[in-house]
Design a protein around this motif. Structure first.
Motif, mmCIF file in Angstrom:
data_model
loop_
_atom_site.group_PDB
_atom_site.id
_atom_site.type_symbol
_atom_site.label_atom_id
_atom_site.label_comp_id
_atom_site.label_asym_id
_atom_site.label_seq_id
_atom_site.Cartn_x
_atom_site.Cartn_y
_atom_site.Cartn_z
ATOM 1 N N UNK A 49 -26.863 54.771 13.329
ATOM 2 C CA UNK A 49 -26.523 54.341 11.965
ATOM 3 C C UNK A 49 -25.032 54.515 11.715
ATOM 4 N N UNK A 50 -24.494 55.636 12.151
ATOM 5 C CA UNK A 50 -23.080 55.910 11.935
ATOM 6 C C UNK A 50 -22.208 54.900 12.677
ATOM 7 N N UNK A 51 -22.576 54.566 13.908
ATOM 8 C CA UNK A 51 -21.805 53.595 14.681
ATOM 9 C C UNK A 51 -21.784 52.235 13.992
ATOM 10 N N UNK A 52 -22.923 51.806 13.510
ATOM 11 C CA UNK A 52 -22.978 50.524 12.790
ATOM 12 C C UNK A 52 -22.131 50.562 11.521
ATOM 13 N N UNK A 53 -22.160 51.678 10.833
ATOM 14 C CA UNK A 53 -21.428 51.808 9.576
ATOM 15 C C UNK A 53 -19.911 51.815 9.805
ATOM 16 N N UNK A 54 -19.497 52.341 10.945
ATOM 17 C CA UNK A 54 -18.066 52.446 11.250
ATOM 18 C C UNK A 54 -17.528 51.240 12.014
ATOM 19 N N UNK A 55 -18.231 50.143 11.986
ATOM 20 C CA UNK A 55 -17.850 48.981 12.794
ATOM 21 C C UNK A 55 -16.396 48.562 12.578
ATOM 22 N N UNK A 56 -15.899 48.653 11.354
ATOM 23 C CA UNK A 56 -14.528 48.233 11.068
ATOM 24 C C UNK A 56 -13.489 49.137 11.717
ATOM 25 N N UNK A 57 -13.894 50.341 12.123
ATOM 26 C CA UNK A 57 -12.948 51.287 12.722
ATOM 27 C C UNK A 57 -13.095 51.387 14.231
ATOM 28 N N UNK A 58 -13.915 50.522 14.802
ATOM 29 C CA UNK A 58 -14.137 50.538 16.244
ATOM 30 C C UNK A 58 -13.519 49.309 16.906
ATOM 31 N N UNK A 59 -13.317 49.438 18.222
ATOM 32 C CA UNK A 59 -12.752 48.378 19.060
ATOM 33 C C UNK A 59 -11.269 48.139 18.787
ATOM 34 N N UNK A 60 -10.646 49.077 18.122
ATOM 35 C CA UNK A 60 -9.191 49.075 17.973
ATOM 36 C C UNK A 60 -8.771 50.498 17.622
ATOM 37 N N UNK A 61 -7.496 50.795 17.761
ATOM 38 C CA UNK A 61 -7.007 52.125 17.446
ATOM 39 C C UNK A 61 -6.552 52.868 18.685
ATOM 40 N N UNK A 62 -5.918 54.027 18.514
ATOM 41 C CA UNK A 62 -5.311 54.743 19.643
ATOM 42 C C UNK A 62 -6.244 55.670 20.401
ATOM 43 N N UNK A 63 -7.430 55.937 19.877
ATOM 44 C CA UNK A 63 -8.363 56.847 20.538
ATOM 45 C C UNK A 63 -9.486 56.053 21.189
ATOM 46 N N UNK A 64 -10.311 56.763 21.934
ATOM 47 C CA UNK A 64 -11.482 56.107 22.517
ATOM 48 C C UNK A 64 -12.649 57.072 22.472
ATOM 49 N N UNK A 65 -13.816 56.505 22.449
ATOM 50 C CA UNK A 65 -15.018 57.304 22.481
ATOM 51 C C UNK A 65 -15.652 57.175 23.859
ATOM 52 N N UNK A 66 -16.590 58.067 24.147
ATOM 53 C CA UNK A 66 -17.239 58.056 25.457
ATOM 54 C C UNK A 66 -17.796 56.673 25.752
ATOM 55 N N UNK A 67 -17.518 56.207 26.928
ATOM 56 C CA UNK A 67 -17.911 54.859 27.313
ATOM 57 C C UNK A 67 -16.741 53.896 27.311
ATOM 58 N N UNK A 68 -15.593 54.327 26.752
ATOM 59 C CA UNK A 68 -14.381 53.533 26.811
ATOM 60 C C UNK A 68 -14.079 52.703 25.580
ATOM 61 N N UNK A 69 -14.971 52.707 24.595
ATOM 62 C CA UNK A 69 -14.751 51.901 23.395
ATOM 63 C C UNK A 69 -13.625 52.501 22.555
ATOM 64 N N UNK A 70 -12.666 51.681 22.146
ATOM 65 C CA UNK A 70 -11.542 52.168 21.360
ATOM 66 C C UNK A 70 -11.978 52.445 19.920
ATOM 67 N N UNK A 71 -11.207 53.313 19.248
ATOM 68 C CA UNK A 71 -11.533 53.696 17.875
ATOM 69 C C UNK A 71 -10.300 54.286 17.218
ATOM 70 N N UNK A 72 -10.289 54.277 15.898
ATOM 71 C CA UNK A 72 -9.269 55.040 15.199
ATOM 72 C C UNK A 72 -9.508 56.520 15.500
ATOM 73 N N UNK A 73 -8.474 57.322 15.362
ATOM 74 C CA UNK A 73 -8.589 58.734 15.719
ATOM 75 C C UNK A 73 -9.653 59.431 14.883
ATOM 76 N N UNK A 74 -9.652 59.166 13.592
ATOM 77 C CA UNK A 74 -10.625 59.830 12.727
ATOM 78 C C UNK A 74 -12.046 59.345 13.000
ATOM 79 N N UNK A 75 -12.219 58.064 13.327
ATOM 80 C CA UNK A 75 -13.556 57.553 13.647
ATOM 81 C C UNK A 75 -14.070 58.163 14.943
ATOM 82 N N UNK A 76 -13.179 58.321 15.922
ATOM 83 C CA UNK A 76 -13.582 58.940 17.183
ATOM 84 C C UNK A 76 -14.030 60.377 16.952
ATOM 85 N N UNK A 77 -13.293 61.113 16.121
ATOM 86 C CA UNK A 77 -13.673 62.491 15.819
ATOM 87 C C UNK A 77 -15.008 62.542 15.083
ATOM 88 N N UNK A 78 -15.180 61.659 14.104
ATOM 89 C CA UNK A 78 -16.416 61.629 13.318
ATOM 90 C C UNK A 78 -17.624 61.290 14.178
#
Length: 441
Positions: A49-78
């Motif tokens: 649910x959280x991943x779907x909700x944060x869609x606007x903050x994924x696939x771009x940004x300076x951080x990445x989440x496990x699996x290699x998908x990019x994210x904003x730093x705060x979205x990656x932490x969350x």
């Protein structure tokens, strides 16, 4: 100096020093356990649910989440802070009644990726987060834990300290980051007393809040340095006016990260001493679950409060059911992820044993909390034999620690089904090299 300033002085100085080998090693152990907790959490409904909700903050940004998908730093932490707490297998520091790894390491990894930090810098940030946040948790004490979920409240400080260290904030900005984190602390225990997906979000929000606090402080945002001990501060509002005067007395000498508890079962840690005690009696006396007439569990108060379900209907309720956790251990020999599969939740032998089980507050066991997490187990067999065992600690506590091999096995068990055996072994190798590597996991 105010408490936030004392803590900031330690955190800022740690960024410029080299970790002792023992401390670095224990930080690597914490990172291994964090990844072991993260992977099974990634597949939980709360994270979906959280991943779907944060869609606007994924696939771009300076951080990445496990699996290699990019994210904003705060979205990656969350996201990763939530995932690391979702499967209920993450570490804890007993005296602070707190799971420090979920938020602290999620924040440290998100900021490290965004800055392309080195392995040693990442480890120092992790250590700073653990040392500072656990000390605040110890001072806040058991009165805070009565209503608040420390992983959400204290986690904000762990994340803020980790992020502040990586951002190389000076003492003043570091203190402002901690002070702002105090105003972001949240997470009510009532949020998971009924069926709920909210509990892991407390860790994720703490990770995000800490990152934001450090970013704001780095940008010049000011806060109140007396926010912990002030007359309307955290200590008064969320505890009983505790003493902050010695909060820094052992900083840099007694490293809390060397005395963590790593979970040896899956589920609520408050049930683990009862599980260990019941299994110890079973090993010593060779009975099966079918031989049991009655089980009595004497526990400390938070076990009754946080693991109350006597007839759990879902996997989440089962993780917080003392009856279910102990019964499934006696029937199946352990409590692993499979214990919460749909077919196991209604296992007739487990359900039958649960009906022959009772629990109560044990005053001596309760008096030892939070420094010791014990249980008194009494089992009456059908032939009339009465057995008793006091389990003063849980396997995985500092008194009965998991070895490096145990932690590696935990990661292989929990990450292997998600990323495969080869990738899991490669991840372990990278973590063990963090103290001298530029490559982050």
């Amino acid at each position: 100096m105010h408490a936030t300033q004392k803590l900031a002085r330690f955190g800022a100085a740690l960024s410029a020093t080299e970790l002792a080998p023992e401390v670095a090693h224990h930080a690597q152990r914490a990172v291994i356990d964090w990844f072991a907790s993260l992977y099974p959490g990634l597949g939980t409904p709360a994270v979906a649910v959280l991943t779907n909700t944060l869609a606007e903050e994924l696939d771009h940004g300076p951080s990445r989440i496990v699996g290699g998908r990019m994210a904003t730093t705060r979205a990656a932490a969350l996201l990763q802070g939530t995932a690391a707490h979702a499967a209920e297998v993450d570490d804890s520091f007993r005296d602070a009644m707190y799971h420090p790894g979920a938020a602290t390491i999620a924040a440290a990894l998100a900021v490290s990726h965004s800055m392309r930090a080195s392995g040693p810098a990442f480890l120092k940030a992790v250590v700073a987060g653990y040392e500072i946040s656990t000390r605040i948790g110890v001072v806040m004490g058991r009165p805070h834990y009565k209503y608040w979920h420390n992983t959400g409240t204290m986690g904000s400080f762990g994340a803020a300290a980790a992020a502040a260290s990586l951002l190389q904030l000076n003492e003043v900005a570091y203190a402002n980051a901690l002070a702002m984190a105090a105003t972001f602390t949240a997470g009510l225990q009532q949020a998971f007393r009924l069926e709920s997906m909210a509990k892991p979000l407390h860790a994720g929000r703490a990770a995000e809040a800490g990152v934001l606090a450090a970013q704001l402080a780095g940008g010049g945002m000011l806060s109140s340095f007396d926010v912990l001990e002030g007359e309307s501060g955290l200590g008064q509002a969320m505890s009983t006016g505790p003493d902050w005067s010695t909060i820094d007395s052992t900083l840099g000498q007694d490293f809390h990260i060397t005395r963590l508890t790593f979970k040896n079962h899956i589920g609520c840690g408050h049930t683990f001493a009862a599980i260990d005690g019941a299994l110890a009696l079973q090993r010593q006396h060779g009975f099966t679950h079918a031989d049991i007439e009655r089980v009595h569990l004497g526990v400390y108060q938070p076990t009754l409060d946080i693991a109350p379900h006597v007839n759990p209907q879902t996997a989440d309720q089962a993780r917080f059911s003392l009856h279910y956790m102990v019964a499934t251990a006696l029937v199946h020999g352990s409590v692993r992820l499979s214990a919460f599969d749909p077919d196991r939740l209604n296992d007739p032998a487990t359900r039958s044993l649960m009906q022959r089980m009772e629990k109560a507050l044990d005053p001596d066991v309760d008096a030892a909390f939070p420094g010791r997490r014990g249980a008194r187990v009494a089992i009456t067999l059908r032939n009339g034999t009465q057995l008793q065992h006091l389990q003063p600690d849980r396997k995985g506590d500092p008194e009965l620690p998991l070895t490096d091999d145990d932690l590696e096995g935990k990661l292989m068990e929990l990450a292997g089904p998600v990323i495969g055996e080869k990738a899991s072994r490669e991840l372990l190798a990278r973590i063990w090299q963090l103290h001298k590597s530029t490559e982050l996991p």
